[in-house]
Design a protein around this motif. Structure first.
Motif, PDB file in Angstrom:
ATOM      1  N   MET A  42      12.662 -26.506  84.187  1.00 35.26           N
ATOM      2  CA  MET A  42      12.233 -26.957  82.891  1.00 35.26           C
ATOM      3  C   MET A  42      12.972 -26.148  81.812  1.00 35.26           C
ATOM      4  O   MET A  42      13.105 -24.941  81.906  1.00 35.26           O
ATOM      5  N   ALA A  43      13.461 -26.819  80.801  1.00 31.48           N
ATOM      6  CA  ALA A  43      14.212 -26.165  79.734  1.00 31.48           C
ATOM      7  C   ALA A  43      13.293 -25.305  78.877  1.00 31.48           C
ATOM      8  O   ALA A  43      12.153 -25.682  78.598  1.00 31.48           O
ATOM      9  N   GLU A  44      13.807 -24.154  78.468  1.00 25.89           N
ATOM     10  CA  GLU A  44      13.047 -23.253  77.619  1.00 25.89           C
ATOM     11  C   GLU A  44      13.092 -23.756  76.179  1.00 25.89           C
ATOM     12  O   GLU A  44      14.144 -24.116  75.670  1.00 25.89           O
ATOM     13  N   THR A  45      11.941 -23.791  75.530  1.00 22.76           N
ATOM     14  CA  THR A  45      11.858 -24.234  74.150  1.00 22.76           C
ATOM     15  C   THR A  45      12.146 -23.054  73.226  1.00 22.76           C
ATOM     16  O   THR A  45      11.544 -21.986  73.362  1.00 22.76           O
ATOM     17  N   ILE A  46      13.058 -23.265  72.301  1.00 21.57           N
ATOM     18  CA  ILE A  46      13.401 -22.217  71.336  1.00 21.57           C
ATOM     19  C   ILE A  46      12.400 -22.296  70.186  1.00 21.57           C
ATOM     20  O   ILE A  46      12.186 -23.377  69.624  1.00 21.57           O
ATOM     21  N   PRO A  47      11.783 -21.175  69.831  1.00 19.18           N
ATOM     22  CA  PRO A  47      10.833 -21.195  68.706  1.00 19.18           C
ATOM     23  C   PRO A  47      11.519 -21.676  67.423  1.00 19.18           C
ATOM     24  O   PRO A  47      12.687 -21.396  67.178  1.00 19.18           O
ATOM     25  N   ARG A  48      10.774 -22.407  66.617  1.00 17.49           N
ATOM     26  CA  ARG A  48      11.313 -22.985  65.372  1.00 17.49           C
ATOM     27  C   ARG A  48      11.933 -21.904  64.483  1.00 17.49           C
ATOM     28  O   ARG A  48      12.972 -22.111  63.884  1.00 17.49           O
ATOM     29  N   ARG A  49      11.294 -20.762  64.401  1.00 18.50           N
ATOM     30  CA  ARG A  49      11.816 -19.661  63.580  1.00 18.50           C
ATOM     31  C   ARG A  49      13.230 -19.283  64.029  1.00 18.50           C
ATOM     32  O   ARG A  49      14.108 -19.044  63.201  1.00 18.50           O
ATOM     33  N   GLU A  50      13.458 -19.216  65.335  1.00 19.82           N
ATOM     34  CA  GLU A  50      14.783 -18.878  65.871  1.00 19.82           C
ATOM     35  C   GLU A  50      15.803 -19.971  65.555  1.00 19.82           C
ATOM     36  O   GLU A  50      16.964 -19.675  65.251  1.00 19.82           O
ATOM     37  N   ILE A  51      15.379 -21.203  65.626  1.00 11.62           N
ATOM     38  CA  ILE A  51      16.275 -22.313  65.285  1.00 11.62           C
ATOM     39  C   ILE A  51      16.695 -22.205  63.819  1.00 11.62           C
ATOM     40  O   ILE A  51      17.871 -22.366  63.491  1.00 11.62           O
ATOM     41  N   ILE A  52      15.736 -21.910  62.957  1.00 14.76           N
ATOM     42  CA  ILE A  52      16.051 -21.763  61.526  1.00 14.76           C
ATOM     43  C   ILE A  52      17.056 -20.631  61.330  1.00 14.76           C
ATOM     44  O   ILE A  52      18.034 -20.777  60.588  1.00 14.76           O
ATOM     45  N   LEU A  53      16.851 -19.499  61.999  1.00 22.72           N
ATOM     46  CA  LEU A  53      17.776 -18.371  61.857  1.00 22.72           C
ATOM     47  C   LEU A  53      19.170 -18.709  62.383  1.00 22.72           C
ATOM     48  O   LEU A  53      20.177 -18.370  61.751  1.00 22.72           O
ATOM     49  N   GLN A  54      19.241 -19.401  63.510  1.00 24.09           N
ATOM     50  CA  GLN A  54      20.546 -19.807  64.055  1.00 24.09           C
ATOM     51  C   GLN A  54      21.269 -20.733  63.094  1.00 24.09           C
ATOM     52  O   GLN A  54      22.463 -20.563  62.821  1.00 24.09           O
ATOM     53  N   GLU A  55      20.552 -21.710  62.595  1.00 20.95           N
ATOM     54  CA  GLU A  55      21.155 -22.659  61.654  1.00 20.95           C
ATOM     55  C   GLU A  55      21.532 -21.979  60.342  1.00 20.95           C
ATOM     56  O   GLU A  55      22.548 -22.312  59.735  1.00 20.95           O
ATOM     57  N   ALA A  56      20.715 -21.029  59.897  1.00 19.52           N
ATOM     58  CA  ALA A  56      21.022 -20.298  58.662  1.00 19.52           C
ATOM     59  C   ALA A  56      22.308 -19.493  58.837  1.00 19.52           C
ATOM     60  O   ALA A  56      23.161 -19.477  57.936  1.00 19.52           O
ATOM     61  N   ALA A  57      22.472 -18.834  59.970  1.00 22.13           N
ATOM     62  CA  ALA A  57      23.697 -18.058  60.215  1.00 22.13           C
ATOM     63  C   ALA A  57      24.916 -18.963  60.146  1.00 22.13           C
ATOM     64  O   ALA A  57      25.925 -18.626  59.515  1.00 22.13           O
ATOM     65  N   HIS A  58      24.807 -20.117  60.775  1.00 19.70           N
ATOM     66  CA  HIS A  58      25.934 -21.060  60.762  1.00 19.70           C
ATOM     67  C   HIS A  58      26.200 -21.579  59.338  1.00 19.70           C
ATOM     68  O   HIS A  58      27.342 -21.616  58.888  1.00 19.70           O
ATOM     69  N   LEU A  59      25.143 -21.951  58.634  1.00 20.91           N
ATOM     70  CA  LEU A  59      25.281 -22.470  57.274  1.00 20.91           C
ATOM     71  C   LEU A  59      25.823 -21.409  56.313  1.00 20.91           C
ATOM     72  O   LEU A  59      26.722 -21.681  55.510  1.00 20.91           O
ATOM     73  N   PHE A  60      25.298 -20.183  56.397  1.00 23.06           N
ATOM     74  CA  PHE A  60      25.756 -19.109  55.510  1.00 23.06           C
ATOM     75  C   PHE A  60      27.223 -18.765  55.791  1.00 23.06           C
ATOM     76  O   PHE A  60      27.971 -18.443  54.877  1.00 23.06           O
ATOM     77  N   ARG A  61      27.621 -18.844  57.048  1.00 21.89           N
ATOM     78  CA  ARG A  61      29.028 -18.572  57.366  1.00 21.89           C
ATOM     79  C   ARG A  61      29.918 -19.692  56.825  1.00 21.89           C
ATOM     80  O   ARG A  61      30.999 -19.454  56.297  1.00 21.89           O
ATOM     81  N   GLU A  62      29.438 -20.903  56.970  1.00 21.70           N
ATOM     82  CA  GLU A  62      30.215 -22.071  56.543  1.00 21.70           C
ATOM     83  C   GLU A  62      30.326 -22.169  55.023  1.00 21.70           C
ATOM     84  O   GLU A  62      31.395 -22.437  54.485  1.00 21.70           O
ATOM     85  N   LYS A  63      29.207 -21.942  54.320  1.00 20.35           N
ATOM     86  CA  LYS A  63      29.178 -22.188  52.868  1.00 20.35           C
ATOM     87  C   LYS A  63      28.959 -20.932  52.030  1.00 20.35           C
ATOM     88  O   LYS A  63      28.934 -21.035  50.810  1.00 20.35           O
ATOM     89  N   SER A  64      28.751 -19.811  52.647  1.00 20.34           N
ATOM     90  CA  SER A  64      28.381 -18.535  52.032  1.00 20.34           C
ATOM     91  C   SER A  64      26.895 -18.564  51.684  1.00 20.34           C
ATOM     92  O   SER A  64      26.296 -19.637  51.533  1.00 20.34           O
ATOM     93  N   TYR A  65      26.324 -17.392  51.569  1.00 23.20           N
ATOM     94  CA  TYR A  65      24.906 -17.309  51.235  1.00 23.20           C
ATOM     95  C   TYR A  65      24.603 -17.963  49.885  1.00 23.20           C
ATOM     96  O   TYR A  65      23.709 -18.812  49.799  1.00 23.20           O
TER      97      TYR A  65
END
Length: 192
Positions: free
Chosen positions: A1-24
């Protein structure tokens, strides 16, 4: 069974990608929410502000780097072996988490003064681990070293930079790059 990533972690992962792509400053929470698969206002159920997200990313990254490097060096005795493990760790960490490490390296100026001091304190602790390896190498193995802080900063930047050009399908693996960097650095430290 696949492990579910907590929503908070998903937000942080996406934020890192977005901040790198567009700057903070260039990123907005509406787009972050969309990328994280939630409604815009739902971010506030997890974080009080965009600043808190930036701080949490950086604080977690520095804490993780300190803990993992300390763990990797735990049973290592000689400065040479500690240096080898440190170089390999630093390259691996930056290659496997380029968004998080990029943000931690490049977005310090966007932290509030209080958050800035907290992150810089952890960054300095990480640098001290490496600086002590170099100091020990000088006293125990005769390394030619006159500016430990300068060498530490150069080593950190040299290894972190791999994440900007490394390609998994390239001609060199991460361990091979680490060994090349170790040879480059150590040839400059050898007693003459």
């Amino acid at each position: 069974m696949a492990e579910t990533i907590p929503r908070r972690e998903i937000i942080l992962q996406e934020a890192a990608h977005l901040f790198r792509e567009k700057s903070y400053p260039g990123a907005n929470l509406r787009e972050l929410a969309r990328r994280a698969g939630i409604q815009g206002g739902s971010i506030y159920h997890h974080f009080a502000s965009k600043q808190e997200i930036l701080f949490q990313l950086m604080d977690h990254t520095m804490t993780d780097m300190i803990e993992r490097l300390t763990e990797r060096l735990a049973d290592t005795r000689t400065p040479s072996e500690k240096l080898r493990k440190t170089i390999n760790f630093h390259i691996e960490y930056h290659v496997t988490g380029p968004d998080q490490t990029y943000i931690t390296d490049e977005e310090l100026r966007n932290l509030t003064p209080e958050n800035y001091l907290k992150v810089v304190e952890k960054r300095d602790r990480y640098q001290k681990i490496i600086e002590q390896i170099l100091i020990d190498g000088k006293s125990e193995e005769g390394w030619q070293l006159d500016e430990p802080k300068l060498y530490t900063r150069a080593l950190i930047k040299m290894c972190a930079g791999v994440s900007t050009w490394f390609k998994p399908q390239g001609s060199l693996s991460v361990p091979q790059i680490g060994e090349a960097y170790i040879r480059l650095l150590c040839n400059g430290l050898l007693p003459r």
